[in-house]
Scaffold this motif. Structure first.
Motif, PDB file in Angstrom:
ATOM      1  N   LYS A   1       3.869   9.606   8.776  1.00 22.97           N
ATOM      2  CA  LYS A   1       2.771   8.929   8.084  1.00 22.97           C
ATOM      3  C   LYS A   1       1.948   8.047   9.022  1.00 22.97           C
ATOM      4  N   GLY A   2       2.324   7.982  10.299  1.00 28.82           N
ATOM      5  CA  GLY A   2       1.564   7.178  11.249  1.00 28.82           C
ATOM      6  C   GLY A   2       2.133   5.785  11.411  1.00 28.82           C
ATOM      7  N   CYS A   3       1.286   4.782  11.299  1.00 26.54           N
ATOM      8  CA  CYS A   3       1.750   3.397  11.434  1.00 26.54           C
ATOM      9  C   CYS A   3       0.818   2.469  10.669  1.00 26.54           C
ATOM     10  N   ARG A   4       1.289   1.258  10.475  1.00 26.96           N
ATOM     11  CA  ARG A   4       0.448   0.203   9.903  1.00 26.96           C
ATOM     12  C   ARG A   4       0.389  -0.953  10.885  1.00 26.96           C
ATOM     13  N   ILE A   5      -0.737  -1.629  10.908  1.00 25.29           N
ATOM     14  CA  ILE A   5      -0.950  -2.762  11.808  1.00 25.29           C
ATOM     15  C   ILE A   5      -1.310  -3.966  10.966  1.00 25.29           C
ATOM     16  N   ASP A   6      -0.529  -5.018  11.098  1.00 19.87           N
ATOM     17  CA  ASP A   6      -0.786  -6.264  10.364  1.00 19.87           C
ATOM     18  C   ASP A   6      -1.103  -7.376  11.347  1.00 19.87           C
ATOM     19  N   ARG A   7      -2.143  -8.141  11.031  1.00 18.23           N
ATOM     20  CA  ARG A   7      -2.547  -9.291  11.839  1.00 18.23           C
ATOM     21  C   ARG A   7      -2.944 -10.413  10.897  1.00 18.23           C
ATOM     22  N   ALA A   8      -2.586 -11.624  11.258  1.00 12.09           N
ATOM     23  CA  ALA A   8      -2.914 -12.770  10.404  1.00 12.09           C
ATOM     24  C   ALA A   8      -4.426 -12.872  10.228  1.00 12.09           C
ATOM     25  N   GLY A   9      -4.859 -12.964   8.968  1.00 15.85           N
ATOM     26  CA  GLY A   9      -6.273 -13.129   8.687  1.00 15.85           C
ATOM     27  C   GLY A   9      -7.072 -11.839   8.683  1.00 15.85           C
ATOM     28  N   TRP A  10      -6.396 -10.690   8.907  1.00 13.36           N
ATOM     29  CA  TRP A  10      -7.077  -9.396   8.940  1.00 13.36           C
ATOM     30  C   TRP A  10      -6.443  -8.475   7.897  1.00 13.36           C
ATOM     31  N   PRO A  11      -7.236  -7.567   7.341  1.00 10.74           N
ATOM     32  CA  PRO A  11      -6.637  -6.584   6.419  1.00 10.74           C
ATOM     33  C   PRO A  11      -5.721  -5.636   7.185  1.00 10.74           C
ATOM     34  N   THR A  12      -4.726  -5.116   6.491  1.00 14.99           N
ATOM     35  CA  THR A  12      -3.825  -4.137   7.094  1.00 14.99           C
ATOM     36  C   THR A  12      -4.604  -2.881   7.478  1.00 14.99           C
ATOM     37  N   VAL A  13      -4.320  -2.397   8.678  1.00 14.09           N
ATOM     38  CA  VAL A  13      -4.942  -1.159   9.160  1.00 14.09           C
ATOM     39  C   VAL A  13      -3.875  -0.079   9.207  1.00 14.09           C
ATOM     40  N   ARG A  14      -4.175   1.080   8.653  1.00 17.20           N
ATOM     41  CA  ARG A  14      -3.249   2.211   8.705  1.00 17.20           C
ATOM     42  C   ARG A  14      -3.834   3.280   9.619  1.00 17.20           C
ATOM     43  N   VAL A  15      -3.022   3.713  10.566  1.00 19.15           N
ATOM     44  CA  VAL A  15      -3.450   4.718  11.537  1.00 19.15           C
ATOM     45  C   VAL A  15      -2.630   5.983  11.291  1.00 19.15           C
ATOM     46  N   PRO A  16      -3.268   7.087  10.914  1.00 20.51           N
ATOM     47  CA  PRO A  16      -2.517   8.324  10.669  1.00 20.51           C
ATOM     48  C   PRO A  16      -1.873   8.844  11.954  1.00 20.51           C
ATOM     49  N   ALA A  17      -0.824   9.618  11.784  1.00 22.86           N
ATOM     50  CA  ALA A  17      -0.182  10.260  12.925  1.00 22.86           C
ATOM     51  C   ALA A  17      -1.085  11.371  13.463  1.00 22.86           C
ATOM     52  N   VAL A  18      -0.882  11.705  14.718  1.00 25.04           N
ATOM     53  CA  VAL A  18      -1.558  12.853  15.322  1.00 25.04           C
ATOM     54  C   VAL A  18      -0.669  14.082  15.119  1.00 25.04           C
ATOM     55  N   THR A  19      -1.264  15.163  14.660  1.00 28.93           N
ATOM     56  CA  THR A  19      -0.494  16.391  14.465  1.00 28.93           C
ATOM     57  C   THR A  19      -0.054  16.948  15.811  1.00 28.93           C
ATOM     58  N   ALA A  20       1.232  17.128  15.958  1.00 23.60           N
ATOM     59  CA  ALA A  20       1.772  17.639  17.216  1.00 23.60           C
ATOM     60  C   ALA A  20       1.429  19.115  17.376  1.00 23.60           C
ATOM     61  N   PRO A  21       1.143  19.559  18.600  1.00 20.85           N
ATOM     62  CA  PRO A  21       0.910  20.993  18.819  1.00 20.85           C
ATOM     63  C   PRO A  21       2.054  21.843  18.276  1.00 20.85           C
ATOM     64  N   ARG A  22       3.269  21.335  18.398  1.00 19.71           N
ATOM     65  CA  ARG A  22       4.455  21.927  17.787  1.00 19.71           C
ATOM     66  C   ARG A  22       5.514  20.846  17.761  1.00 19.71           C
ATOM     67  N   VAL A  23       6.425  20.894  16.807  1.00 14.76           N
ATOM     68  CA  VAL A  23       7.488  19.900  16.702  1.00 14.76           C
ATOM     69  C   VAL A  23       8.792  20.551  17.137  1.00 14.76           C
ATOM     70  N   VAL A  24       9.307  20.076  18.260  1.00 20.60           N
ATOM     71  CA  VAL A  24      10.529  20.631  18.823  1.00 20.60           C
ATOM     72  C   VAL A  24      11.671  19.636  18.738  1.00 20.60           C
ATOM     73  N   ASP A  25      11.380  18.349  18.985  1.00 19.91           N
ATOM     74  CA  ASP A  25      12.432  17.329  19.085  1.00 19.91           C
ATOM     75  C   ASP A  25      11.841  15.977  18.733  1.00 19.91           C
ATOM     76  N   ALA A  26      12.378  15.350  17.680  1.00 18.18           N
ATOM     77  CA  ALA A  26      11.847  14.054  17.241  1.00 18.18           C
ATOM     78  C   ALA A  26      12.342  12.895  18.082  1.00 18.18           C
ATOM     79  N   THR A  27      13.430  13.086  18.832  1.00 13.73           N
ATOM     80  CA  THR A  27      13.992  11.997  19.617  1.00 13.73           C
ATOM     81  C   THR A  27      13.023  11.587  20.719  1.00 13.73           C
TER      82      THR A  27
END
Length: 322
Positions: free
Chosen positions: A227-253
């Protein structure tokens, strides 16, 4: 900007279970769990969160200083990192203990069951970060990553005492700390990294609200997997950054370490948190496409192409801090 990366250095033993780990858990027998998996494969690889992050930073043109403890068996691993561009002169070699071991079983759905034996990492608390930084040419930013708990606290104090900006990245070690010590790791950090589970655990252990956390750190980045990530900063609205689609998923580690490397590299360039997270997500996508945490590689045009495809051409242009 010179970045020092502190934390674990390890050898990973990664096994693949073809089914779904969660399906092996019985809801009415969770008070007594006994699991055994017949796995399809075993990979033995270079690892450790600090080494993984340093590897990614070096691939982006930095010469990070790796600070951690390893055994005599680190020789080949260290040579590979050094050849990549990592400064390994801050690594303490134990005379008696082997490099830490990470044993992990992963299924195709990204679920993991893991154990970690610290080995030489038990000596990381003997490292004098201030002395290492002086001896190795200084540092403008320190990432305090998952390590022996006492080492993490000592390194954080050294950053505060030496007025060196630091990033708090307690990772799975959140579970090892009580609220007071977690506060000691977070207080004054330029940035805090957690995943979603660690975020909830940190709030529960400290008793803080999200607002209280943001009084203690400039930026709180929470990774959310696919789902990507969220960025929280004091005094700023939460920003959500979507994940980048991997060319292929082989190993999550190792995807999380790659994300941090990409984020820190952009932070060193003075980019705003959203752009930092975008580059982190792009590097994580490349890491997902390779087997191992220190095996992915890329050409100079690979990251801009991924960024442009995921976020538009504006994501490739420089952006100053806001």
């Amino acid at each position: 900007m010179r970045i020092a990366v502190t934390g674990s250095i390890a050898t990973d033993h990664v096994m693949t279970f073809p089914g779904r780990i969660a399906d092996q858990l019985l809801a009415d027998h969770l008070d007594h769990v006994s699991l055994s998996f017949l796995v399809d494969g075993l990979e033995i690889r270079d690892g450790g969160v600090a080494a993984n992050i340093a590897y990614g930073l070096a691939g982006l043109g930095h010469r990070p200083l790796l600070v951690g403890a390893a055994g005599a068996d680190f020789r080949d691993h260290g040579a590979r990192l050094s050849g990549r561009g990592v400064d390994i002169s801050g690594v303490r070699l134990s005379a008696t203990r082997p490099t830490a071991r990470f044993l992990c079983t992963t299924d195709p759905h990204g679920n993991q069951v893991a154990s970690f034996h610290p080995g030489a990492m038990a000596e990381a608390s003997d490292i004098d970060l201030a002395e290492v930084v002086r001896r190795c040419g200084g540092a403008d930013l320190v990432l305090v990553g998952a390590d022996h708990p006492s080492a993490m606290l000592r390194h954080t104090r050294a950053c505060r005492d030496g007025h060196i900006p630091f990033v708090a990245d307690p990772s799975r070690q959140v579970a090892r700390f009580d609220g007071a010590d977690l506060g000691g790791l977070v207080d004054g950090a330029a940035c805090l990294f957690t995943d979603e589970h660690q975020r909830g655990l940190l709030l529960a252990r400290t008793g803080w609200t999200e607002t209280e956390v943001l009084r203690r750190t400039d930026t709180w980045v929470t990774t959310l997997g696919e789902k990507g990530c969220r960025i929280d900063r004091a005094g700023w609205p939460t920003v959500r950054v979507p994940a980048v689609t991997a060319p292929r998923v082989v190993d999550a580690t190792g995807a999380g370490a790659a994300f941090r490397a990409g984020y820190l590299a952009s932070l060193a360039e003075g980019l705003d948190p959203e752009r930092c997270a975008q580059q982190g997500a792009a590097l994580a996508a490349l890491a997902l496409s390779a087997v191992g945490t220190q095996t992915y590689d890329f050409a100079p045009d690979d990251l801009p192409a991924l960024l442009s495809a995921a976020y538009g051409t504006s994501a490739v242009a420089p952006a100053r801090p806001t």
